[in-house]
Design a protein around this motif. Structure first.
Motif, PDB file in Angstrom:
ATOM      1  N   LYS A 105      45.004  40.780  36.450  1.00  0.00           N
ATOM      2  CA  LYS A 105      44.861  39.239  36.789  1.00  0.00           C
ATOM      3  C   LYS A 105      44.030  38.640  35.452  1.00  0.00           C
ATOM      4  CE  LYS A 105      45.998  36.112  39.676  1.00  0.00           C
ATOM      5  NZ  LYS A 105      47.356  35.627  39.769  1.00  0.00           N
ATOM      6  N   GLU A 106      42.559  39.680  35.551  1.00  0.00           N
ATOM      7  CA  GLU A 106      41.507  39.154  34.646  1.00  0.00           C
ATOM      8  C   GLU A 106      42.155  38.894  33.153  1.00  0.00           C
ATOM      9  OE1 GLU A 106      37.115  40.709  35.001  1.00  0.00           O
ATOM     10  OE2 GLU A 106      38.778  42.296  35.944  1.00  0.00           O
ATOM     11  N   ILE A 107      42.747  40.063  32.939  1.00  0.00           N
ATOM     12  CA  ILE A 107      43.556  40.227  31.407  1.00  0.00           C
ATOM     13  C   ILE A 107      44.465  38.952  31.218  1.00  0.00           C
ATOM     14  CG2 ILE A 107      45.112  41.481  29.993  1.00  0.00           C
ATOM     15  CD1 ILE A 107      43.989  44.022  31.145  1.00  0.00           C
ATOM     16  N   GLU A 108      45.298  38.568  32.183  1.00  0.00           N
ATOM     17  CA  GLU A 108      46.251  37.627  32.269  1.00  0.00           C
ATOM     18  C   GLU A 108      45.429  36.067  32.054  1.00  0.00           C
ATOM     19  OE1 GLU A 108      49.471  35.972  35.169  1.00  0.00           O
ATOM     20  OE2 GLU A 108      49.346  38.344  35.129  1.00  0.00           O
ATOM     21  N   ARG A 109      44.405  35.896  32.841  1.00  0.00           N
ATOM     22  CA  ARG A 109      43.622  34.753  32.917  1.00  0.00           C
ATOM     23  C   ARG A 109      42.868  34.669  31.238  1.00  0.00           C
ATOM     24  NH1 ARG A 109      38.918  34.290  32.820  1.00  0.00           N
ATOM     25  NH2 ARG A 109      37.250  33.382  33.981  1.00  0.00           N
ATOM     26  N   MET A 110      42.780  35.590  30.777  1.00  0.00           N
ATOM     27  CA  MET A 110      41.868  35.624  29.526  1.00  0.00           C
ATOM     28  C   MET A 110      42.983  35.339  28.306  1.00  0.00           C
ATOM     29  SD  MET A 110      39.120  35.668  27.822  1.00  0.00           S
ATOM     30  CE  MET A 110      38.012  36.443  28.766  1.00  0.00           C
ATOM     31  N   VAL A 111      44.241  35.902  28.566  1.00  0.00           N
ATOM     32  CA  VAL A 111      45.137  35.530  27.569  1.00  0.00           C
ATOM     33  C   VAL A 111      45.548  34.186  27.740  1.00  0.00           C
ATOM     34  CG1 VAL A 111      47.546  35.890  26.873  1.00  0.00           C
ATOM     35  CG2 VAL A 111      46.211  37.848  27.317  1.00  0.00           C
ATOM     36  N   GLY A 112      45.766  33.711  28.833  1.00  0.00           N
ATOM     37  CA  GLY A 112      46.002  32.238  29.143  1.00  0.00           C
ATOM     38  C   GLY A 112      44.948  31.133  28.391  1.00  0.00           C
ATOM     39  N   ILE A 113      43.651  31.728  28.628  1.00  0.00           N
ATOM     40  CA  ILE A 113      42.784  30.720  27.957  1.00  0.00           C
ATOM     41  C   ILE A 113      42.892  30.682  26.347  1.00  0.00           C
ATOM     42  CG2 ILE A 113      40.177  30.812  27.571  1.00  0.00           C
ATOM     43  CD1 ILE A 113      39.676  31.955  30.263  1.00  0.00           C
ATOM     44  N   ILE A 114      43.225  31.835  25.933  1.00  0.00           N
ATOM     45  CA  ILE A 114      43.421  31.808  24.436  1.00  0.00           C
ATOM     46  C   ILE A 114      44.589  31.009  23.988  1.00  0.00           C
ATOM     47  CG2 ILE A 114      44.074  33.433  22.503  1.00  0.00           C
ATOM     48  CD1 ILE A 114      42.587  35.666  24.031  1.00  0.00           C
TER      49      ILE A 114
END
Length: 157
Positions: A118-127
């Motif tokens: 979920k954290e990884i997904e959130r970071m990719v979403g931000i990028i």
């Protein structure tokens, strides 16, 4: 998380899941995409783009001066199209490289502390949201260039 190093697989998988949870596509981005498609700047690489560019040229009375203006218009529109596609390619490459870099950093950090998908997904979403604003600016400036070109040739008639 798959460790095959495939940026597209990681981005696409995370983007598809994220897209279902996020808002619908930005209406301004959709308008810009529609205009670029209508003007023959974006769309199919072979046939569709050049045909769209010819169709988008201002109608003329048929004299030789107008045909010269028409070919000038098409040449300038082709130049805008080439610049747009070059910049779009650079944008996509930069987005993929940066996403890969962040994913590698997150993998390294996961050795020290647990990082949830979920954290990884959130970071990719931000990028992707940050890069999306760059894409919006590229499309906006390309639309402006086409509108300026059209107004010049319409005024010249």
């Amino acid at each position: 998380m798959p460790g095959n190093g495939c940026v597209h697989g990681i981005c696409a998988g995370l983007s598809i899941r994220g897209a279902q949870e996020e808002d619908p596509p930005d209406p301004q981005l959709m308008r810009l995409d529609n205009m670029l498609l209508a003007e023959g700047v974006s769309g199919p690489e072979k046939g569709g783009g050049s045909a769209g560019a010819a169709d988008a040229a201002p109608a003329s009375g048929g004299s030789s001066d107008n045909s010269i203006e028409h070919s000038d218009y098409r040449a300038k529109l082709t130049q805008i199209r080439q610049i747009y596609h070059t910049e779009l390619e650079k944008y996509e490459q930069a987005c993929n490289e940066f996403t890969t870099h962040v994913m590698n950093l997150l993998r390294e950090q996961s050795r020290t502390r647990p990082i949830s998908p979920k954290e990884i997904e959130r970071m990719v979403g931000i990028i992707h949201r940050k890069f999306s604003s760059i894409q919006m600016q590229l499309k906006q400036s390309t639309c402006e260039a086409v509108m300026i070109l059209r107004s010049r040739f319409l005024d010249a008639r």
